[in-house]
Write an enzyme that holds these catalytic residues in place. Structure first.
Site, PDB file in Angstrom:
ATOM      1  N   ARG A 280       0.848  -1.583  -0.310  1.00  0.00           N
ATOM      2  CA  ARG A 280       0.209  -0.024  -0.130  1.00  0.00           C
ATOM      3  C   ARG A 280       0.696   1.542  -0.367  1.00  0.00           C
ATOM      4  NH1 ARG A 280      -0.564   4.642   2.667  1.00  0.00           N
ATOM      5  NH2 ARG A 280       0.381   3.775   4.923  1.00  0.00           N
TER       6      ARG A 280
ATOM      7  N   CYS B  68       3.518   9.569   0.449  1.00  0.00           N
ATOM      8  CA  CYS B  68       2.036  10.165   0.274  1.00  0.00           C
ATOM      9  C   CYS B  68       2.348  11.045  -0.892  1.00  0.00           C
ATOM     10  CB  CYS B  68       1.528  10.755   2.013  1.00  0.00           C
ATOM     11  SG  CYS B  68      -0.319  11.348   1.589  1.00  0.00           S
TER      12      CYS B  68
ATOM     13  N   ASN C 283       9.507   5.090   3.252  1.00  0.00           N
ATOM     14  CA  ASN C 283       8.906   4.741   5.107  1.00  0.00           C
ATOM     15  C   ASN C 283      10.641   3.873   5.146  1.00  0.00           C
ATOM     16  OD1 ASN C 283       6.473   4.167   3.634  1.00  0.00           O
ATOM     17  ND2 ASN C 283       5.988   3.694   5.373  1.00  0.00           N
TER      18      ASN C 283
HETATM   19  P1  HMG Z   1     -13.785  13.032  -2.913  1.00  0.00           P
HETATM   20  O1  HMG Z   1     -13.401  13.495  -4.563  1.00  0.00           O
HETATM   21  O2  HMG Z   1     -14.261  14.338  -1.909  1.00  0.00           O
HETATM   22  O3  HMG Z   1     -14.883  12.562  -2.973  1.00  0.00           O
HETATM   23  O4  HMG Z   1     -12.614  12.268  -2.416  1.00  0.00           O
HETATM   24  P2  HMG Z   1     -16.805  12.635  -2.788  1.00  0.00           P
HETATM   25  O5  HMG Z   1     -16.812  11.590  -2.002  1.00  0.00           O
HETATM   26  O6  HMG Z   1     -17.144  13.858  -3.543  1.00  0.00           O
HETATM   27  O7  HMG Z   1     -16.931  11.250  -4.595  1.00  0.00           O
HETATM   28  C1  HMG Z   1     -16.107  11.818  -5.901  1.00  0.00           C
HETATM   29  C2  HMG Z   1     -16.096  10.603  -6.203  1.00  0.00           C
HETATM   30  O8  HMG Z   1     -15.679   9.711  -5.749  1.00  0.00           O
HETATM   31  C3  HMG Z   1     -17.596  10.327  -6.422  1.00  0.00           C
HETATM   32  O9  HMG Z   1     -17.555   9.226  -7.801  1.00  0.00           O
HETATM   33  C4  HMG Z   1     -17.381   8.635  -5.716  1.00  0.00           C
HETATM   34  O10 HMG Z   1     -17.983   7.779  -5.887  1.00  0.00           O
HETATM   35  C5  HMG Z   1     -15.518   8.716  -5.367  1.00  0.00           C
HETATM   36  P3  HMG Z   1     -18.473   9.836  -9.640  1.00  0.00           P
HETATM   37  O11 HMG Z   1     -19.864  10.279  -8.850  1.00  0.00           O
HETATM   38  O12 HMG Z   1     -17.258  11.250  -9.596  1.00  0.00           O
HETATM   39  O13 HMG Z   1     -18.238   8.979  -9.939  1.00  0.00           O
HETATM   40  N1  HMG Z   1     -15.084   7.863  -4.682  1.00  0.00           N
HETATM   41  C6  HMG Z   1     -14.830   6.517  -4.268  1.00  0.00           C
HETATM   42  N2  HMG Z   1     -14.680   6.245  -4.857  1.00  0.00           N
HETATM   43  C7  HMG Z   1     -13.752   4.636  -5.139  1.00  0.00           C
HETATM   44  N3  HMG Z   1     -13.754   4.238  -3.677  1.00  0.00           N
HETATM   45  C8  HMG Z   1     -13.766   5.834  -3.162  1.00  0.00           C
HETATM   46  C9  HMG Z   1     -14.698   6.121  -3.172  1.00  0.00           C
HETATM   47  N4  HMG Z   1     -14.847   7.350  -2.551  1.00  0.00           N
HETATM   48  C10 HMG Z   1     -15.224   8.443  -3.455  1.00  0.00           C
HETATM   49  N5  HMG Z   1     -13.314   4.963  -1.507  1.00  0.00           N
HETATM   50  C11 HMG Z   1     -11.523  10.723  -0.575  1.00  0.00           C
HETATM   51  C12 HMG Z   1     -12.317  11.832  -1.306  1.00  0.00           C
HETATM   52  C13 HMG Z   1     -11.072  10.313   0.454  1.00  0.00           C
HETATM   53  C14 HMG Z   1     -12.430   9.692  -2.067  1.00  0.00           C
HETATM   54  C15 HMG Z   1     -10.057  11.158  -1.580  1.00  0.00           C
HETATM   55  O14 HMG Z   1      -9.935  12.945  -1.370  1.00  0.00           O
HETATM   56  C16 HMG Z   1      -9.265   9.881  -1.898  1.00  0.00           C
HETATM   57  O15 HMG Z   1      -9.225   8.893  -2.608  1.00  0.00           O
HETATM   58  N6  HMG Z   1      -8.265  10.124  -1.006  1.00  0.00           N
HETATM   59  C17 HMG Z   1      -7.230   9.352  -1.029  1.00  0.00           C
HETATM   60  C18 HMG Z   1      -6.027  10.065  -0.886  1.00  0.00           C
HETATM   61  C19 HMG Z   1      -4.207   9.160  -0.455  1.00  0.00           C
HETATM   62  O16 HMG Z   1      -5.317   7.559  -0.727  1.00  0.00           O
HETATM   63  N7  HMG Z   1      -3.552   9.600  -0.356  1.00  0.00           N
HETATM   64  C20 HMG Z   1      -2.444   8.150   0.825  1.00  0.00           C
HETATM   65  C21 HMG Z   1      -2.918   7.926   1.449  1.00  0.00           C
HETATM   66  S1  HMG Z   1      -3.095   8.732   3.797  1.00  0.00           S
HETATM   67  C22 HMG Z   1      -1.065   7.993   3.290  1.00  0.00           C
HETATM   68  O17 HMG Z   1      -0.431   7.940   2.554  1.00  0.00           O
HETATM   69  C23 HMG Z   1      -0.336   8.437   4.951  1.00  0.00           C
HETATM   70  C24 HMG Z   1      -0.280   7.240   6.310  1.00  0.00           C
HETATM   71  O18 HMG Z   1       0.502   6.640   5.195  1.00  0.00           O
HETATM   72  C25 HMG Z   1       0.209   7.924   6.979  1.00  0.00           C
HETATM   73  C26 HMG Z   1       1.536   8.496   6.927  1.00  0.00           C
HETATM   74  O19 HMG Z   1       2.414   8.445   6.187  1.00  0.00           O
HETATM   75  O20 HMG Z   1       1.526   9.842   7.602  1.00  0.00           O
HETATM   76  C27 HMG Z   1      -1.080   6.420   6.095  1.00  0.00           C
HETATM   77 MG    MG Z   2       3.213   6.742   5.293  1.00  0.00          MG
END
Ligand code: HMG
Ligand code: MG
Length: 301
Positions: free
Chosen positions: A19, A244, A253
């Site tokens: 991931r 990220c 990482n």
């Molecule tokens: P949004 O655009 O605000 O979502 O994104 P929305 O609710 O307004 O929906 C818009 C569209 O997205 C819709 O589709 C939804 O169905 C679809 P449309 O009607 O336009 O065709 N949608 C989805 N589709 C599939 N799966 C879903 C989903 N949700 C909505 N789950 C959202 C909000 C949170 C979804 C978006 O911002 C997002 O996916 N963000 C993820 C970013 C990410 O993955 N970042 C990296 C991970 S975090 C990290 O790495 C840190 C960590 O490692 C710890 C650290 O290091 O500190 C964990």
């Molecule tokens: Mg991370």
């Protein structure tokens, strides 16, 4: 007293390479290679693998095949297969994929939270609470990540009070464990001590994992400090892959292979077979077609 006499003798390693490791890579690994990676990991003795994330594929295209990956892997008894879930839509997909654990996530920094999940922190709480409630009702365990605990690429320093307040809310959602993220790798051991001292005054050390990115080479020193303060769970990524896309400056990482070298050398057990793990590290290095940041890989494959 020697540090070995103070620290726990068994540490949980949460392998996040499928991931965190792959989410920020320009090379998109074919689904079959992701499955092969996870299947090999499952036979190293690792007990926890974060296999993918059910976020919006438009935001993280490299993990768009989350369902296929989850459906395609072998489930080895004793290994927990987890995935990142941002909202109910993600949970629906994760349940279809039959993951064992759901990891919800948010950031201690308002700006990073907005850039990463498109919501304010206050808007995020009810979404995560609902995800946690539904996941628990479906018989899953829930874990949470709190990002930018030790500093934010947009806002700089983060107050410990903010970290405590968010932790309180997350634990109240019924999470099993809270992983504290040094998302851009800015923390150093005295900061780890300062933050953990406050948190461990209120919550049990057994409720936390540490998630270090190694941007400034501080991850291992931070592990050592965390161990000394009673933390028994660490996230790491094979070969040191990771980052990220919504946190500029976040590099790899902490490498699982490097972490094992230190822990096993200190006689701290993890249940993981080093030799098998290094073979998987070599596999992923070959697939990514570049030298990975881990130090142990420099001694050759
Ligand atoms: P949004 O655009 O605000 O979502 O994104 P929305 O609710 O307004 O929906 C818009 C569209 O997205 C819709 O589709 C939804 O169905 C679809 P449309 O009607 O336009 O065709 N949608 C989805 N589709 C599939 N799966 C879903 C989903 N949700 C909505 N789950 C959202 C909000 C949170 C979804 C978006 O911002 C997002 O996916 N963000 C993820 C970013 C990410 O993955 N970042 C990296 C991970 S975090 C990290 O790495 C840190 C960590 O490692 C710890 C650290 O290091 O500190 C964990
Ligand atoms: Mg991370």
């Amino acid at each position: 007293m020697n540090i070995n006499d103070r620290v726990e003798k068994y540490i949980n390693i949460n392998e996040v390479v499928p991931r965190d490791g792959l989410q920020n890579e320009s090379i998109i690994l074919p689904t079959k290679d992701k499955i092969a990676l996870i299947n090999q990991l499952s036979y190293t003795g690792v007990k926890y693998i974060e296999i993918t994330s059910f976020v919006n594929p438009r935001w993280i295209p490299s993990l768009a095949d989350a369902l296929e990956v989850a459906k395609g892997i072998e489930r080895v008894p004793g290994v927990k297969y987890a995935a990142l879930v941002p909202n109910l839509k993600g949970l629906e997909r994760a349940l279809k994929a039959e993951v064992d654990e759901v990891s919800i996530f948010l950031s201690a920094s308002e700006t990073h939270n907005k850039k990463n999940i498109n919501k304010s922190i206050n808007q995020t709480y009810p979404i995560l609470r609902e995800v946690a409630k539904e996941a628990l009702a479906a018989g899953k365990t829930v874990r949470a990540y709190l990002s930018t605990v030790f500093g934010c690429p947009y806002e700089g320093s983060i107050s410990v009070d903010q970290v405590v307040a968010i932790s309180e809310i997350l634990f109240d959602m019924g999470i099993r464990e809270l992983s504290l993220g040094d998302t851009v790798g800015v923390a150093h051991p005295s900061q780890i001590e300062e933050v953990l001292e406050v948190l461990l005054n209120r919550f049990s050390a057994k409720g936390f994992a540490m998630h270090f990115h190694n941007t400034r080479g501080m991850a291992m020193a931070n592990v050592l400090k965390s161990l000394d303060m009673g933390i028994v769970s660490f996230d790491s990524s094979l070969g040191g892959l990771g980052g990220c896309p919504y946190a500029p400056g976040a590099s790899g990482n902490l490498a699982t292979d490097d972490l094992l070298y230190m822990l096993h050398g200190m006689n701290i057990q993890t249940g993981i077979d080093d030799n098998r793990l290094v073979k998987v590290a070599c596999y992923i290095q070959e697939k990514m077609n570049r030298k990975l940041p881990s130090h142990s890989l420099r001694s050759g494959c």
